[in-house]
Write an enzyme that holds these catalytic residues in place. Structure first.
Site, PDB file in Angstrom:
ATOM      1  N   PHE A 409       0.821  -1.213   0.000  1.00 35.05           N
ATOM      2  CA  PHE A 409       0.000   0.000   0.000  1.00 35.05           C
ATOM      3  C   PHE A 409       0.860   1.271   0.000  1.00 35.05           C
ATOM      4  O   PHE A 409       0.474   2.283   0.615  1.00 35.05           O
ATOM      5  CB  PHE A 409      -0.986   0.012   1.194  1.00 35.05           C
ATOM      6  CG  PHE A 409      -1.431  -1.365   1.612  1.00 35.05           C
ATOM      7  CD1 PHE A 409      -1.941  -2.242   0.676  1.00 35.05           C
ATOM      8  CD2 PHE A 409      -1.307  -1.792   2.918  1.00 35.05           C
ATOM      9  CE1 PHE A 409      -2.331  -3.529   1.034  1.00 35.05           C
ATOM     10  CE2 PHE A 409      -1.679  -3.071   3.288  1.00 35.05           C
ATOM     11  CZ  PHE A 409      -2.196  -3.946   2.349  1.00 35.05           C
ATOM     12  N   CYS A 410       2.013   1.209  -0.653  1.00 34.22           N
ATOM     13  CA  CYS A 410       2.935   2.363  -0.717  1.00 34.22           C
ATOM     14  C   CYS A 410       3.345   2.809   0.682  1.00 34.22           C
ATOM     15  O   CYS A 410       3.635   3.991   0.899  1.00 34.22           O
ATOM     16  CB  CYS A 410       2.306   3.545  -1.456  1.00 34.22           C
ATOM     17  SG  CYS A 410       1.813   3.192  -3.121  1.00 34.22           S
ATOM     18  N   ASN A 411       3.314   1.916   1.634  1.00 37.50           N
ATOM     19  CA  ASN A 411       3.650   2.302   3.006  1.00 37.50           C
ATOM     20  C   ASN A 411       4.748   1.370   3.500  1.00 37.50           C
ATOM     21  O   ASN A 411       4.513   0.442   4.285  1.00 37.50           O
ATOM     22  CB  ASN A 411       2.399   2.218   3.884  1.00 37.50           C
ATOM     23  CG  ASN A 411       2.573   2.976   5.187  1.00 37.50           C
ATOM     24  OD1 ASN A 411       3.640   2.917   5.795  1.00 37.50           O
ATOM     25  ND2 ASN A 411       1.552   3.681   5.606  1.00 37.50           N
TER      26      ASN A 411
END
Ligand SMILES: Cc1ncc(COP(=O)(O)O)c(C=O)c1O
Length: 491
Positions: A409-411
């Site tokens: 999640f791009c995290n």
């Protein structure tokens, strides 16, 4: 080719759903106060049930109401709008709507126009980038960020580093994936005296759903930090009152709030903080005057200095329509809805057991409904405790017409903490030329290539979470997954 497991309609039992919903309402009677959203589900979001879709990726993007489109299209159909960089009648008509939308955004967030400016951007990332490239970092300065920032915030470190400023990350504590308060204070105390200090954190993590305290804003500012609050995952289901909380910069994306239009976000900035930014260039739309032979540039001020080129003048009026839609429902009603259904889902997922009694899921982040939002990151587990490959979850979910998100999640930082990947491991693992993401995941020894994320929003109803649980039951007693899963392309 993968064999999809039994699709939802064969497994799905409407009587069992009705029974479960009745039990849910008995346990949480005040949930009925959100009934307006059941009505809207039928009238405004009917396409979900017409297509049989279970949409659980609201943190990816919210859904629009049919009436938002109709109202916007009516305005476009009936009026002539021109490029706002003129004074002609069609240009003025566009300007009026753009400025009305700007005022509506500030009103919605209770941000007095005298204190805050609203700059339209392509998305939250565009808002973050505006600050990143113009923040006056110098060699003595600091950029501080929590581990669970989106990569669009992590990217600020590249601008900080290029100017010699130091980047520091505040770690999260597993398993809740929160930041211990005492630890944060230590990091906040390490401030460059008389320097420029920028602290960034998400009001709500798009990985774990953790809601970090908004009290951090004033605590950081008191010590000399400018605060950039990434509110992209927070504002779709929570109220952000900028007269009570006063971050220097706030980044949002409108499609995450009300689904339409895409391609628009905002940087809401306190005027003194905005005035300290130093834009690295100028462009059409940001100058009073510029010339070629005299090398003249006279910049505009306020929001105009930051809106490069022609703004999305046909899309921006749809923001006022979307905000009006949310206001009519009431953001508190949306919060309450997500809390009721999210708490049920969180508990149901965690009580899922294989026939040998072993847990069928692992949740990353808070396991109860305490200071969290409707984003739940997890993995299904095999009976022996190994995570089920998230790519297989995608395959099964598609067979059920269920939309969830898989990956990191791009995290990156929240994932590293959730999957217990140490700094030493990462520093020793080079993403070498020619490697794929799957090669890298193997090299690092990640226990899973990614998590699964379900996220709830304004159109979620009990049937959605119930159908999700019917789908989740497909993973009970599954000991292995097919070998021919597609390669992972991006984290
Ligand atoms: C917390 C958070 N910040 C920033 C972003 C980036 O938003 P956008 O892709 O709209 O720029 C996202 C998107 O998922 C997000 O969840």
């Amino acid at each position: 080719m993968l064999e999809p497991v039994a699709a939802a309609p064969e497994r799905f039992d409407p009587a069992a759903q009705e029974h479960a919903e009745a039990a849910f309402l008995d346990a949480d009677p005040s949930f009925r106060e959100t009934a307006v959203l059941d009505e809207l589900r039928a009238s405004e979001y009917g396409r979900l049930d017409a297509r049989g879709d279970v949409y659980l990726d609201y943190t990816g993007g919210s859904l629009y109401a049919a009436s938002q489109l109709e109202e916007h299209l009516l305005a476009l159909r009936e009026t002539v709008y021109g490029n706002p960089h003129s004074v002609n009648p069609t240009s003025s008509a566009a300007t009026v709507l753009v400025e009305r939308a700007r005022a509506a955004v500030l009103r919605y967030f209770n941000a007095p126009e005298s204190d805050y400016a609203c700059i339209f951007t392509p998305n939250a990332t565009g808002a973050l980038r505006l600050v990143a490239e113009a923040y006056p970092f110098g060699s003595q300065d600091r950029f501080l960020a929590t581990f669970d920032n989106h990569n669009s915030v992590n990217g600020i470190r590249e601008f900080a580093r290029a100017r010699g400023a130091r980047t520091t990350y505040v770690p999260l504590a597993a398993p809740d994936l929160r930041v211990p308060e005492e630890l944060l204070e230590q990091y906040l105390d390490d401030v460059a005296a008389d320097g420029h200090n920028l602290f960034a954190y998400p009001a709500q993590s798009n990985f774990s759903g953790v809601k970090h305290p908004l009290e951090w804003i004033a605590a950081a500012q008191k010590r000399g930090w400018d605060v950039i609050l990434d509110a992209a995952a927070y504002v779709p289901t929570s109220r952000l009152d900028l007269s009570a909380w006063k971050p220097d910069f706030v980044a949002i994306s409108f499609y995450k709030m009300f689904g339409y239009p895409t391609g628009l976000g905002a940087l809401i900035a306190r005027r003194p903080a905005l005035a300290r930014l130093q834009r690295p260039w100028f462009s059409g739309g940001t100058v009073v005057a510029a010339n070629v032979q005299g090398d003249l540039v006279v910049p505009l001020s306020g929001h105009a200095l930051f809106e490069d080129g022609t703004v999305n003048y046909l899309g921006i009026p749809a923001i006022e329509i979307g905000l009006g839609h949310i206001d009519r429902i009431g953001i508190e009603t949306i919060s309450r809805r997500v809390e009721g259904l999210g708490a049920w889902l969180l508990e149901s997922m965690q009580s899922l057991r294989h026939s040998d009694g072993s847990p069928a899921t692992i949740v990353y982040g808070p396991t109860t409904w305490d200071r969290r939002g409707g984003t739940i990151a997890f993995n299904f587990l095999h009976p022996d405790g190994r995570p089920v490959d998230e790519r297989f979850v995608d395959v099964v979910a598609a067979a059920h017409r269920i939309s969830v998100r898989t990956g990191c999640f791009c995290n990156s930082g929240a994932g590293e903490t959730a999957f217990s990947i140490s700094r030493d491991t990462l520093i020793g693992a080079e993403f070498a030329e020619g490697m794929t993401l799957d090669d890298y995941i193997r090299l690092v020894g990640m226990p899973t290539g990614g998590a699964v994320r379900v996220s709830l929003g304004l159109a979620t109803n009990f049937a959605d979470v119930y159908r999700f649980m019917s789908f989740a039951a497909e993973f009970l007693d599954v000991t292995d997954v097919p070998a021919d899963l597609p390669p992972r392309l991006a984290c």
